[in-house]
Design a protein around this motif. Structure first.
Motif, short mmCIF file in Angstrom:
data_model
loop_
_atom_site.label_atom_id
_atom_site.label_comp_id
_atom_site.label_asym_id
_atom_site.label_seq_id
_atom_site.Cartn_x
_atom_site.Cartn_y
_atom_site.Cartn_z
N GLY A 283 0.80 -1.17 -0.09
CA GLY A 283 0.01 -0.04 0.07
C GLY A 283 0.97 1.27 0.08
N GLN A 284 2.19 0.94 -0.13
CA GLN A 284 3.06 2.19 -0.29
C GLN A 284 2.94 3.19 -1.66
OE1 GLN A 284 6.99 1.17 0.85
NE2 GLN A 284 6.63 0.93 2.95
N PRO A 285 2.99 4.34 -1.56
CA PRO A 285 2.83 4.98 -2.75
C PRO A 285 4.06 4.78 -3.76
CG PRO A 285 3.68 6.52 -1.03
CD PRO A 285 3.33 5.25 -0.42
N LEU A 286 3.94 5.14 -5.12
CA LEU A 286 4.93 5.08 -6.01
C LEU A 286 4.92 6.05 -7.02
CD1 LEU A 286 7.62 3.47 -7.22
CD2 LEU A 286 5.75 1.88 -8.50
N CYS A 287 5.99 6.59 -7.30
CA CYS A 287 5.95 7.80 -8.30
C CYS A 287 7.05 7.53 -9.16
CB CYS A 287 6.06 9.17 -7.68
SG CYS A 287 4.55 9.67 -6.67
N CYS A 288 6.69 8.13 -10.10
CA CYS A 288 7.97 8.33 -11.34
C CYS A 288 8.05 9.36 -12.00
CB CYS A 288 7.68 6.93 -12.16
SG CYS A 288 6.43 7.07 -13.47
N ALA A 289 9.31 9.62 -12.88
CA ALA A 289 9.50 10.71 -13.32
C ALA A 289 10.11 10.57 -14.83
CB ALA A 289 10.28 11.87 -12.51
N ALA A 340 12.27 6.21 -10.88
CA ALA A 340 11.24 5.43 -9.94
C ALA A 340 11.45 5.79 -8.61
CB ALA A 340 11.04 4.19 -10.07
N PHE A 341 10.52 6.41 -7.97
CA PHE A 341 10.64 6.88 -6.38
C PHE A 341 9.71 6.10 -5.68
CE2 PHE A 341 11.24 10.84 -9.10
CZ PHE A 341 12.66 11.18 -8.56
N PRO A 342 10.15 5.11 -5.01
CA PRO A 342 9.46 3.96 -4.21
C PRO A 342 9.25 4.76 -2.88
CG PRO A 342 11.41 2.87 -4.90
CD PRO A 342 11.54 4.67 -5.58
N GLY A 343 7.91 4.70 -2.51
CA GLY A 343 7.50 5.24 -1.21
C GLY A 343 7.52 6.70 -0.95
N VAL A 344 7.25 7.34 -2.16
CA VAL A 344 7.07 8.91 -2.28
C VAL A 344 5.91 9.23 -2.86
CG1 VAL A 344 8.27 10.71 -3.18
CG2 VAL A 344 9.48 8.94 -2.56
N GLU A 345 5.20 10.13 -2.26
CA GLU A 345 3.92 10.74 -2.67
C GLU A 345 4.15 11.86 -3.83
OE1 GLU A 345 1.21 9.92 -1.67
OE2 GLU A 345 1.13 8.97 0.35
N GLU A 346 3.38 12.22 -4.56
CA GLU A 346 3.35 12.89 -5.78
C GLU A 346 4.01 14.14 -5.38
OE1 GLU A 346 0.30 15.35 -8.14
OE2 GLU A 346 0.47 13.04 -9.19
N ALA A 348 5.96 15.12 -2.97
CA ALA A 348 7.42 14.86 -2.70
C ALA A 348 8.25 14.57 -3.88
CB ALA A 348 7.55 14.04 -1.33
N ALA A 349 7.54 13.79 -4.69
CA ALA A 349 8.46 13.34 -5.95
C ALA A 349 8.53 14.84 -6.90
CB ALA A 349 7.55 12.66 -6.82
N LEU A 350 7.56 15.54 -6.83
CA LEU A 350 7.67 16.83 -7.60
C LEU A 350 8.65 17.70 -7.12
CD1 LEU A 350 4.06 18.22 -8.43
CD2 LEU A 350 5.86 17.68 -10.28
N GLY A 351 8.98 17.81 -5.57
CA GLY A 351 9.86 18.66 -5.04
C GLY A 351 11.33 17.94 -5.49
N LEU A 352 11.26 16.53 -5.34
CA LEU A 352 12.76 16.14 -5.78
C LEU A 352 13.13 16.26 -7.08
CD1 LEU A 352 12.35 12.52 -4.08
CD2 LEU A 352 13.84 14.33 -3.39
N GLY A 379 8.30 15.25 -16.24
CA GLY A 379 7.00 14.88 -16.28
C GLY A 379 6.94 13.75 -15.02
N VAL A 380 5.91 14.03 -13.96
CA VAL A 380 5.89 13.40 -12.81
C VAL A 380 4.39 12.64 -12.75
CG1 VAL A 380 5.95 13.22 -10.25
CG2 VAL A 380 7.47 14.94 -11.49
N ALA A 381 4.35 11.33 -12.44
CA ALA A 381 3.28 10.51 -12.37
C ALA A 381 3.08 9.59 -11.09
CB ALA A 381 2.86 9.75 -13.74
N ALA A 382 2.00 9.54 -10.36
CA ALA A 382 1.98 8.68 -9.28
C ALA A 382 1.20 7.35 -9.69
CB ALA A 382 1.17 9.30 -8.21
N MET A 383 1.50 6.19 -9.45
CA MET A 383 0.77 5.09 -9.62
C MET A 383 -0.62 5.09 -8.93
SD MET A 383 2.05 1.07 -9.07
CE MET A 383 0.84 0.82 -7.64
#
Length: 429
Positions: A283-289, A340-346, A348-352, A379-383
């Motif tokens: 159930g952890q978030p996953l984002c990618c860029a 790929a950013f495992p365990g990161v919300e959208e 936070a991924a945008l900030g990174l 471009g950032v997207a969350a699963m």
């Protein structure tokens, strides 16, 4: 099979291989040493036996010579006594001196006494029916004489006493015509076994040399064994290190982009499968860029592909510096990169990603002539949470990955359309 399990299996196989080789060498060492020892022991026994036979033949020839003449007369004097077991052993010579007969048995005894004084060997003539009680057999001789009665012709053995080890040999004596003068009265006929001659001589010094030779052989063989095992260990260890190095290079070649040394697209897809499964399970978030170099075609056209390659390497260095150890940064294709950013919300991924975007011009400085800055769009997207919701089929892993990539690409398109050098998150239309 994960890497740790593979390494454990490799180490186990290495230990089994080395143990097998060492065991084989030890078995060969023991076998060869045992064979050499047995061969040397047999050779030693053969030499000693031949020596005993030679002594026996010498005394038999001497007896035969003496018996052929009916014995040998010697001049009586101090220490020379007549043989009390012979009838009329003495005679007087023309000069008045007294001569006494030495028959073969007495000759054998006196030669034996002389040899014993020198410590070389001794003889003893004996039979089961001796005329002279001094010729009575001992235990070894009695056993040999009984064997002679059954047809044996010789007996031998090794013995020990306080003086060390010695060897005894006994051969059978057959009655000859010249022997009947003394032994016919005992019922012997020509060809009958009427006794034997035993030969005794020390072999302690030879045994000591054998033990020293054996100890030296064992020491040399053990040294050769350990040196061989050591050499094998060194060679196998070097081969193992070389194979490990080659395996690492092959693995790196299979998973790494040769230009940027980031992960390649194939490895990225394998990791995405793992991260998607983990996200669904925990159930952890996953984002990618999705990251794209702005105006990269113009860079290649104006400055050449070498400059373009330098830009891509500079961007890769920036990604390595700005991402976490458990993020997955890869070259997706051409001038496109993927993280790929495992365990990161959208958010936070945008900030990174914005931090990465800001660091790119400095990371790529000097890659283009004239200090022209390099920028990127992200471009950032969350699963999206997988189904099922009420009445919906469960979303497959492949669909989740395809959706994630498609959304990241759509967000990248939005960043490009908004003016480049910026980050954008996917928003459903």
């Amino acid at each position: 099979m994960d890497k740790d399990t593979k390494r454990r299996d490799e180490r186990r196989a290495y230990v089994v291989f080395i143990s097998s080789v060492a065991s084989l060498l030890v078995v060969l060492f023991i076998g060869i040493t045992a064979g050499v020892t047995l061969r040397n022991s047999a050779l030693f026994d053969d030499i000693i036996l031949e020596r005993g036979r030679a002594y026996f033949k010498q005394i038999v020839l001497t007896r035969r010579w003496a018996a052929g003449y009916g014995g040998v007369y010697v001049r009586k004097g101090p220490g020379v006594e007549s043989n009390p077991w012979l009838e009329h052993p003495d005679l007087v010579a023309a000069d008045g001196s007294v001569l006494t007969l030495r028959n073969p048995a007495l000759i054998t005894r006196e030669i034996s006494e002389l040899a014993s004084m020198d410590g070389d060997f001794s003889f003893h003539i004996t039979s089961l029916k001796p005329i002279n009680p001094g010729n009575a057999p001992d235990e070894f001789e009695a056993d040999a004489l009984m064997a002679f009665e059954d047809g044996a012709t010789e007996r031998w053995g090794h013995f020990d006493d306080d003086g060390g080890r010695y060897f005894r040999y006994m051969g059978a004596l057959s009655t000859e015509a010249s022997c009947l003068a003394c032994h016919a009265a005992q019922g012997y006929e020509v060809g009958d076994v009427r006794g034997g001659i035993s030969v005794t001589f020390p072999i302690e010094s030879i045994h000591r040399q054998m033990r020293q030779t054996l100890a030296l052989t064992l020491s040399l063989a053990a040294a050769i064994l350990f040196l061989t095992i050591g050499a094998i260990l060194v060679i196998v260890s070097r081969l193992r290190k070389e194979l490990t190095r080659l395996g690492a290079e092959l693995e790196k070649a299979a998973t790494t982009d040769p230009l940027t040394e980031l992960y390649n697209r194939r490895f990225l897809m394998e990791r995405l499968e793992q991260e998607v499964d983990k996200s669904v399970r925990t159930g952890q978030p996953l984002c990618c860029a999705m990251i794209d170099v702005d105006d990269f075609k113009k860079i290649n056209d104006r400055y050449g592909h070498a400059a373009g390659d330098a830009v891509l390497r500079g961007l890769a260095d920036t990604l390595r510096a700005e991402t976490r150890s458990y993020d997955v940064a890869a070259r997706y294709g051409g001038e496109e990169f993927f993280i790929a950013f495992p365990g990161v919300e959208e958010a936070a991924a945008l900030g990174l990603c914005d931090r990465i975007r800001v660091a790119v011009p400095a990371g790529c400085s000097g890659t283009l002539p004239g200090g022209k800055p390099v920028t990127v769009s992200v471009g950032v997207a969350a699963m999206e949470p997988p189904g099922p919701e009420a009445g919906e089929p469960r979303t497959s892993r492949a669909d989740l990955i395809e959706s994630l990539l498609r959304h990241a690409d759509a967000a990248l398109y939005e960043a490009k359309a908004a003016g480049k050098d910026r980050c954008a998150a996917y928003r459903p239309s």
